[in-house]
Write a protein that holds these residues in place. Sequence first.
Motif, PDB file in Angstrom:
ATOM      1  N   CYS A   1       0.565  -0.844   0.103  1.00 17.04           N
ATOM      2  CA  CYS A   1       0.163  -0.505   0.009  1.00 17.04           C
ATOM      3  C   CYS A   1       1.214   1.344  -0.034  1.00 17.04           C
ATOM      4  O   CYS A   1       0.053   2.177  -0.419  1.00 17.04           O
ATOM      5  N   HIS A   2       1.841   0.948   0.560  1.00 14.30           N
ATOM      6  CA  HIS A   2       3.062   2.198   0.447  1.00 14.30           C
ATOM      7  C   HIS A   2       4.454   1.393   0.490  1.00 14.30           C
ATOM      8  O   HIS A   2       5.498   1.954   0.494  1.00 14.30           O
ATOM      9  N   PRO A   3       5.158   1.265  -0.990  1.00 14.96           N
ATOM     10  CA  PRO A   3       5.857   0.690  -0.984  1.00 14.96           C
ATOM     11  C   PRO A   3       6.774   1.247  -0.948  1.00 14.96           C
ATOM     12  O   PRO A   3       7.780   0.785  -0.742  1.00 14.96           O
ATOM     13  N   VAL A   4       7.323   2.250  -1.638  1.00 13.91           N
ATOM     14  CA  VAL A   4       8.306   3.724  -1.798  1.00 13.91           C
ATOM     15  C   VAL A   4       8.742   3.344  -0.026  1.00 13.91           C
ATOM     16  O   VAL A   4       9.636   3.459   0.336  1.00 13.91           O
ATOM     17  N   LEU A   5       7.592   3.764   0.793  1.00 14.75           N
ATOM     18  CA  LEU A   5       8.132   3.466   2.245  1.00 14.75           C
ATOM     19  C   LEU A   5       8.620   2.054   2.417  1.00 14.75           C
ATOM     20  O   LEU A   5       9.369   2.606   3.337  1.00 14.75           O
ATOM     21  N   TYR A   6       8.116   0.933   2.366  1.00 16.56           N
ATOM     22  CA  TYR A   6       8.532  -0.016   2.191  1.00 16.56           C
ATOM     23  C   TYR A   6       9.843  -0.045   2.125  1.00 16.56           C
ATOM     24  O   TYR A   6      10.655  -0.351   2.865  1.00 16.56           O
ATOM     25  N   GLN A   7      10.173   0.349   0.406  1.00 13.84           N
ATOM     26  CA  GLN A   7      11.931   0.135   1.057  1.00 13.84           C
ATOM     27  C   GLN A   7      12.743   0.833   1.620  1.00 13.84           C
ATOM     28  O   GLN A   7      13.600   0.544   1.509  1.00 13.84           O
ATOM     29  N   ARG A   8      12.188   2.237   1.513  1.00 17.24           N
ATOM     30  CA  ARG A   8      12.921   2.531   2.940  1.00 17.24           C
ATOM     31  C   ARG A   8      13.886   2.766   4.329  1.00 17.24           C
ATOM     32  O   ARG A   8      14.737   1.729   4.255  1.00 17.24           O
ATOM     33  N   LEU A   9      11.944   1.584   4.828  1.00 13.85           N
ATOM     34  CA  LEU A   9      12.411   0.736   5.719  1.00 13.85           C
ATOM     35  C   LEU A   9      12.939  -0.022   5.619  1.00 13.85           C
ATOM     36  O   LEU A   9      14.660  -0.941   6.631  1.00 13.85           O
ATOM     37  N   LEU A  10      13.412  -0.737   4.367  1.00 12.45           N
ATOM     38  CA  LEU A  10      14.354  -2.235   3.969  1.00 12.45           C
ATOM     39  C   LEU A  10      15.786  -1.232   3.908  1.00 12.45           C
ATOM     40  O   LEU A  10      16.461  -2.045   4.344  1.00 12.45           O
TER      41      LEU A  10
ATOM     42  N   THR B   1      13.128  -4.170  -9.041  1.00 13.93           N
ATOM     43  CA  THR B   1      14.238  -3.945  -8.188  1.00 13.93           C
ATOM     44  C   THR B   1      13.839  -3.037  -8.104  1.00 13.93           C
ATOM     45  O   THR B   1      14.747  -1.837  -8.075  1.00 13.93           O
ATOM     46  N   ASN B   2      12.572  -2.697  -8.988  1.00 19.95           N
ATOM     47  CA  ASN B   2      11.953  -1.197  -8.886  1.00 19.95           C
ATOM     48  C   ASN B   2      11.397  -0.561  -7.619  1.00 19.95           C
ATOM     49  O   ASN B   2      11.657  -0.316  -6.206  1.00 19.95           O
ATOM     50  N   CYS B   3      10.115  -0.820  -7.705  1.00 19.18           N
ATOM     51  CA  CYS B   3       9.682  -0.717  -5.878  1.00 19.18           C
ATOM     52  C   CYS B   3       9.452  -1.985  -4.805  1.00 19.18           C
ATOM     53  O   CYS B   3       9.367  -1.627  -3.765  1.00 19.18           O
ATOM     54  N   GLY B   4       9.956  -2.778  -5.692  1.00 22.97           N
ATOM     55  CA  GLY B   4      10.099  -4.053  -4.575  1.00 22.97           C
ATOM     56  C   GLY B   4       9.157  -4.091  -4.220  1.00 22.97           C
ATOM     57  O   GLY B   4       9.043  -5.809  -3.126  1.00 22.97           O
ATOM     58  N   SER B   5       8.210  -4.724  -4.235  1.00 27.79           N
ATOM     59  CA  SER B   5       6.169  -4.877  -3.881  1.00 27.79           C
ATOM     60  C   SER B   5       6.637  -6.263  -4.517  1.00 27.79           C
ATOM     61  O   SER B   5       5.271  -6.698  -3.592  1.00 27.79           O
ATOM     62  N   CYS B   6       7.487  -6.750  -5.773  1.00 25.44           N
ATOM     63  CA  CYS B   6       6.920  -7.747  -6.060  1.00 25.44           C
ATOM     64  C   CYS B   6       7.991  -9.515  -5.191  1.00 25.44           C
ATOM     65  O   CYS B   6       7.423 -10.328  -5.121  1.00 25.44           O
TER      66      CYS B   6
END
Length: 876
Positions: free
Chosen positions: A175-184, A853-858
């Motif tokens: 739902c907020h993939p860019v923030l999730y990538q920031r968390l990772l 490798t882009n948004c990482g949500s997959c």
Amino acid sequence: MGGSGLPETRSICPYCGVGCGVLLRPDGQGGLDVRGDPDHPANFGRLCSKGSALGETVGLEHRLLAPQVDGRQVDWDTALRLVAERFSDTIARHGPDSVAFYVSGQLLTEDYYVANKLMKGFIGSANIDTNSRLCMASSVAGHKRAFGTDTVPGTYEDIDEADLVVLVGSNLAWCHPVLYQRLLAARKARGTRIVVIDPRRTASCDGADMHLALQPGSDVALFNALLARINGAGAVDQDFIAHTQGLEPALEAAWADDPSVTGLSDSEIAAFCDLWMATERVVTIYSQGVNQSTSGTDKVNAILNCHLATGRIGKPGRGPLSVTGQPNAMGGREVGGLANMLACHLDLENPDHRGAVRDFWNAPHVPHASGLKAVDLFRAVGDGRIKALWIIHTNPAVSMPEADAVRDAIAGCDFTVVSDITAQTDTARLADVILPASAWGEKDGTVTNTDRTISRQRRILPVPGQARPDWDILAEVGRRMGYLRAFDYDTPAGIFREYAALSGIAGQFGRDFDISGLGDLSDSAYDALEPQRWPVTSKRKGGRFFADGGFFHADGRGRIVPVTWCPPVARTEPRFPFRFNTGRIRDQWHTMTRTALSPRLSAHLAEPFLELHPADAARLKIGGADLVHVESPTGRAILRARITDAVQPGQVFAPMHWTGETAPSGRIDALIAAMTDPVSGQPESKASVVTVSRFDAAWYGFAVSAGPMAPRSDYWARARTRQGYRAELAGSTPVDDWEVEARRLFVAPHATAATIVDANRGSARVVLQEGGMIIGALFVAPEPVAIMRDYLATLPGTDSPDALTGRPPADAPNPGPILCSCFGIGVNTIIDAVETSGALSVEAIGEALGAGTNCGSCRPEIAELLHNLTPREAAE
């Protein structure tokens, strides 16, 4: 010729509340090239799958290009004269509370401001509410109870600096993939621990250190247990607690709660509490799983209580963070878009605030009391109290709880206006007047994201047909209702300056929201405005709140609010034994008015589904490809079964996105009871009750076409493809002649047909061609059809001789179902990479194919695919 030589324009993604910056360039063919803005502080160049596909959603197909009255095209003068006269006449006959606006987080702040000013200042009613009521109202109410205002204390940088991030009711990965990538990235850089608190196992659980699969609605009991342990361990920050009040009664409420109602073991609760207390830098991110509840406000305050008691707020890497669902949900809250608020975080029921706004606007009428919140507003439409209704950029006939009743209410309203970019929504089809509004990409203004960052949305595409900006439409109606000077706006910059000046008055009242430092921006300075976090005054710019107290209650102290666990209002019973959870999927947005236009986004999960635990499926004799009836006390749906242990026994989950335009039997909000939080008015969308049974279809079908289809079966779900459309179909009534049915489905009575029918088996295959090219193909069987769907979706518009087989020729590429929407990479392509190059990890797949490798949500789905490959497949 492409548009690569044209300059890029900085703007903002129109999806979730992360507020990602985008760089836009016309592609020379009416579309856009889109990439992330590397300089925007929200995303630093990253985009999710939806943001990456924005260029596929800006075409003029389905666009409303001229006003319509009763289905007939008219000019603007006719339409606006009718709107102004009908609203004015209704107010004169029945009073200002006989009319209402229902608006949306899709509006820009300037649009929102004008709508709020018109309703609350000049019509004189507070009957303006927003679909943010369905999203963040409980967070607003919890903030106001604790802080005195609707203040988000922290910033996105806190995610970078936290040592523990707790996700509560938030599938951040989808739902907020860019923030999730920031968390990772933070986890990789500093070893940040991640805890997920959610009844479902979601993509956000991938790699989490702890998943607490608590019972729906029991969050208060869990955080009360944490508060009690904080006190018992002597972890209360005595210095900070002096800036608050209410700890003792809150502790008494916490001690009275029984944590066993969470369904978690004592050891799970202890491990969570010990980890939370042992980690100074804790950020708690929460979203709809908290807010969309009959006890949503109490859940918010249970979380805030723990941060206040320990002083973990307003400091780097410490604090609660409510993540919003829409691009300008925050902007709507700032302008008073909710029925119980005034602009600039001023209080509607405070006479001093009300008088100041009235004087600033030179307004004849400012209401003394809150207006109708969303659920009550549509009930008032249904029973005739609301006689004139204006709906702007939202689709409540699908998205509201008890959606069938809301649809009927709108249809029966004396006068309904809809402003939107298309007339092809469930709601627009019910309107007396439809007004063509500018779309994202055609609009100028500002939005505010989850962490209070104001960004400019800039026009990059020409406004098509007769479409107009929302602020312009609203202002013109205001002028035609007699309020000439109050709505004499020429540009969004002028509206912004007025709004910023009003915020200065709010600042004088000690409110948090003050952007008066931007009140004298010239038009050119407004156009060049850089992203910046409020407040913006002569004394302060941005930053965090509450590190040293300084709350916005009259005494300057924060409130630790006593809260007690209450079960969801809807109770399971023998007739409705399942707890029904709803939410989003990775690649779709709200009711898909925009995302359904993208073939890339439609390729991942192409039809509505119901997640069902294997034990429940076995007991009900439901197989993995079956369709299921889902029924509640308020509605029913037919969905595809998706059997998974991601849900617990006795619980089911369905996504919210499908509509009468895309899958009429998949309108799952018709099943949601309109039960609301008593403080916030936000409806419960996570814990309704349903029964589930197998849908015994007489036949199942799959169809592909080059043009629109006209399905009319009990179940159908249509999705866009690169070549046209695809659809899943099923019916309870046998069909006598499948060639006749195919011609009707594809609206092709004179096409050439190739047909294979097996009457004994009940199967049929029909391919229709015109000019030697396939225009449609239909595959039917007595059970879910076993064919290569993704391959068949590529055939419309070609002369493929293999269409009737349902399978690709041996030498044809077959990527399989799409897993990575950003790059269009399918399951078979990933399996080939495993077999040919030995790519056995998510990272290796990313290096080989780019997937993930882009948004990482997959990435969680790729990991699951790799895990499920047999050792033989992985070794070959």
